[in-house]
Design an enzyme around this catalytic site. Structure first.
Site, PDB file in Angstrom:
ATOM      1  N   THR A  93       0.947  -1.176  -0.027  1.00 22.43           N
ATOM      2  CA  THR A  93       0.221   0.001  -0.178  1.00 22.43           C
ATOM      3  C   THR A  93       0.851   1.382  -0.042  1.00 22.43           C
ATOM      4  OG1 THR A  93      -1.880  -1.211   1.295  1.00 22.43           O
ATOM      5  CG2 THR A  93      -1.960   1.255   1.238  1.00 22.43           C
ATOM      6  N   LYS A 168      -7.306   1.458  -2.882  1.00 20.04           N
ATOM      7  CA  LYS A 168      -6.948   1.265  -1.425  1.00 20.04           C
ATOM      8  C   LYS A 168      -6.954   2.329  -0.362  1.00 20.04           C
ATOM      9  CE  LYS A 168      -4.915  -1.374   1.827  1.00 20.04           C
ATOM     10  NZ  LYS A 168      -5.765  -2.295   2.434  1.00 20.04           N
ATOM     11  N   LYS A 243      -0.165   5.327   8.464  1.00 12.24           N
ATOM     12  CA  LYS A 243       0.359   5.284   7.116  1.00 12.24           C
ATOM     13  C   LYS A 243      -0.725   5.669   6.260  1.00 12.24           C
ATOM     14  CE  LYS A 243       1.456   2.319   4.286  1.00 12.24           C
ATOM     15  NZ  LYS A 243       2.361   1.185   3.552  1.00 12.24           N
TER      16      LYS A 243
HETATM   17  P1  NAD Z   1       5.712  -6.064   7.331  1.00 10.75           P
HETATM   18  O1  NAD Z   1       6.313  -4.775   7.908  1.00 10.75           O
HETATM   19  O2  NAD Z   1       5.320  -6.966   8.313  1.00 10.75           O
HETATM   20  O3  NAD Z   1       6.546  -6.695   6.244  1.00 10.75           O
HETATM   21  C1  NAD Z   1       7.395  -5.970   5.316  1.00 10.75           C
HETATM   22  C2  NAD Z   1       8.628  -6.644   5.043  1.00 10.75           C
HETATM   23  O4  NAD Z   1       9.391  -6.052   4.103  1.00 10.75           O
HETATM   24  C3  NAD Z   1       9.581  -6.703   6.171  1.00 10.75           C
HETATM   25  O5  NAD Z   1       9.658  -8.295   6.485  1.00 10.75           O
HETATM   26  C4  NAD Z   1      10.721  -6.260   5.951  1.00 10.75           C
HETATM   27  O6  NAD Z   1      12.062  -6.777   6.416  1.00 10.75           O
HETATM   28  C5  NAD Z   1      10.601  -6.302   4.206  1.00 10.75           C
HETATM   29  N1  NAD Z   1      11.365  -5.160   3.660  1.00 10.75           N
HETATM   30  C6  NAD Z   1      11.645  -4.031   3.637  1.00 10.75           C
HETATM   31  N2  NAD Z   1      12.327  -3.316   2.796  1.00 10.75           N
HETATM   32  C7  NAD Z   1      12.871  -4.460   1.935  1.00 10.75           C
HETATM   33  C8  NAD Z   1      13.738  -4.515   0.765  1.00 10.75           C
HETATM   34  N3  NAD Z   1      14.054  -3.505   0.305  1.00 10.75           N
HETATM   35  N4  NAD Z   1      13.908  -5.646   0.337  1.00 10.75           N
HETATM   36  C9  NAD Z   1      13.232  -6.827   0.828  1.00 10.75           C
HETATM   37  N5  NAD Z   1      12.512  -6.687   2.082  1.00 10.75           N
HETATM   38  C10 NAD Z   1      12.068  -5.472   2.345  1.00 10.75           C
HETATM   39  O7  NAD Z   1       4.523  -5.161   6.735  1.00 10.75           O
HETATM   40  P2  NAD Z   1       3.036  -6.010   6.110  1.00 10.75           P
HETATM   41  O8  NAD Z   1       2.042  -6.022   7.176  1.00 10.75           O
HETATM   42  O9  NAD Z   1       3.487  -7.412   5.666  1.00 10.75           O
HETATM   43  O10 NAD Z   1       2.628  -5.211   5.070  1.00 10.75           O
HETATM   44  C11 NAD Z   1       3.158  -5.033   3.761  1.00 10.75           C
HETATM   45  C12 NAD Z   1       2.496  -4.045   2.880  1.00 10.75           C
HETATM   46  O11 NAD Z   1       1.031  -4.654   2.750  1.00 10.75           O
HETATM   47  C13 NAD Z   1       2.358  -2.632   3.605  1.00 10.75           C
HETATM   48  O12 NAD Z   1       2.352  -1.916   2.603  1.00 10.75           O
HETATM   49  C14 NAD Z   1       0.984  -2.473   4.255  1.00 10.75           C
HETATM   50  O13 NAD Z   1       0.406  -1.301   4.417  1.00 10.75           O
HETATM   51  C15 NAD Z   1       0.026  -3.591   3.132  1.00 10.75           C
HETATM   52  N6  NAD Z   1      -1.049  -4.131   4.006  1.00 10.75           N
HETATM   53  C16 NAD Z   1      -0.953  -4.753   5.361  1.00 10.75           C
HETATM   54  C17 NAD Z   1      -2.083  -5.504   5.840  1.00 10.75           C
HETATM   55  C18 NAD Z   1      -1.898  -6.139   7.067  1.00 10.75           C
HETATM   56  O14 NAD Z   1      -2.889  -6.719   7.450  1.00 10.75           O
HETATM   57  N7  NAD Z   1      -0.614  -6.131   7.609  1.00 10.75           N
HETATM   58  C19 NAD Z   1      -3.157  -5.653   4.981  1.00 10.75           C
HETATM   59  C20 NAD Z   1      -3.299  -4.987   3.553  1.00 10.75           C
HETATM   60  C21 NAD Z   1      -2.252  -4.164   3.324  1.00 10.75           C
END
Ligand code: NAD
Length: 296
Positions: A93, A168, A243
């Site tokens: 997102t 979104k 965010k």
């Molecule tokens: P998270 O923080 O659990 O996971 C993100 C991962 O990305 C981490 O493991 C981090 O180490 C990795 N990362 C960061 N920079 C990187 C890079 N340059 N190369 C490789 N890996 C890298 O976050 P999440 O909860 O999985 O959310 C991810 C996205 O999905 C966000 O944009 C969030 O807004 C969106 N989202 C989350 C949810 C939810 O319920 N958690 C629901 C819908 C959307």
């Protein structure tokens, strides 16, 4: 079967990647975090040591990263490297401007690209029932759809580049506002001597019904899978909700539209996150709302 590189194996990315494996795709994962790499290997995922190794032989590259800056940094690194045409799907997102920049970087390398943020939370990611909101050219969407179907049950083409992110941002503004409304209702119900279950039984079948209540109830009990039953472990972290609310406010400002409920929700989540709750599930904001007096 596609060769897929999956970049970002956090709360969402890991179960999504595992569903692609289950569907028969050859998935190579990459994440910067060492504990995540170890966990992924334990779960049977093939992990690359570097980003470049992960994407080299992949025909499809999926990113699931925290913010726009992370997506752009990954696209900046991989797009010039990849010679033949690939399909790039960004499920993070992020703001519309960065989404458009990602499409631009992809098209510069002659790759197809789709912005495809998701709704449905970690539960939906695990169950493979996410909703994908997709922006991009028809040809890119047509190629992405069967892959996304391994991770979701509803795949919507919203329009041209960036419209998936626009959908979104609007959806999550509804979610932030409605979660606060549900929390306030439970906090008020408690003061009025109403049990959580009674309020749930009534509101979940009445006009107060909404996802924040029926799928993600912010008090323990009525919805066993909700983070309230797991000490508000995310789930969807409060920092990520903040965010998204900021993204909606930036977008509203850019088009000069007042969204007062969205603005108020952003202010409340800012207060909650600044008080040290960034890593808690966003439904834990009920604890702050319970403590508010009339003056706040
Ligand atoms: P998270 O923080 O659990 O996971 C993100 C991962 O990305 C981490 O493991 C981090 O180490 C990795 N990362 C960061 N920079 C990187 C890079 N340059 N190369 C490789 N890996 C890298 O976050 P999440 O909860 O999985 O959310 C991810 C996205 O999905 C966000 O944009 C969030 O807004 C969106 N989202 C989350 C949810 C939810 O319920 N958690 C629901 C819908 C959307």
């Amino acid at each position: 079967m596609e060769k897929i590189a999956f970049i970002g194996l956090g709360n969402m990315g890991m179960p999504m990647a595992l569903n692609l494996v289950k569907a028969g795709h050859a998935v190579t994962g990459f994440d910067l975090s060492e504990p995540i790499q170890i966990k992924a290997k334990e779960l049977g995922l093939t992990i690359a040591d570097t980003l470049n190794t992960a994407v080299q032989s992949a025909s499809v590259i999926i990113t699931m990263l925290p913010k726009g800056e992370h997506v752009i940094s990954v696209y900046n690194e991989i797009c010039p490297l990849l010679s033949n045409e690939r399909l790039l799907i960004d499920c993070s997102t992020i703001d519309v401007a960065n989404a458009l920049q990602a499409h631009h970087l992809a098209s510069y390398g002659k790759h197809l690209s789709v912005d495809a943020p998701v709704s449905g939370g970690t539960g939906g990611a695990e169950a493979g029932t996410l909703t994908f909101m997709c922006g991009g050219a028809e040809s890119a969407f047509a190629k992405a759809k069967p892959i996304l179907e391994a991770m979701g049950k509803r795949i919507v083409h919203c329009g041209e580049d960036g419209t998936g992110q626009a959908a979104k941002i609007c959806n999550n503004m509804i979610l932030g506002v409605s979660m606060i409304a549900v929390c306030e209702a439970f906090a008020l119900g408690e003061k009025l001597g109403l049990s959580h279950q009674a309020l749930f039984d009534v509101a979940s079948t009445s006009s107060g019904q909404c996802w924040a209540l029926t799928s993600y109830c912010p008090v323990p009990g009525p919805v066993p899978a909700s983070p309230a039953n797991n000490d508000y472990h995310p789930g969807f972290a409060a920092a990520l909700m903040l965010k998204d609310l900021r993204l909606s406010q930036d977008a509203a400002e850019a088009v000069q539209l007042a969204t007062p409920m969205g603005a108020n929700a952003a202010t409340l989540y800012e207060k909650f996150v600044s008080a040290g709750h960034a890593g808690q599930d966003f439904s834990a904001i009920i604890e702050m709302l319970r403590g508010q007096g009339l003056e706040t």
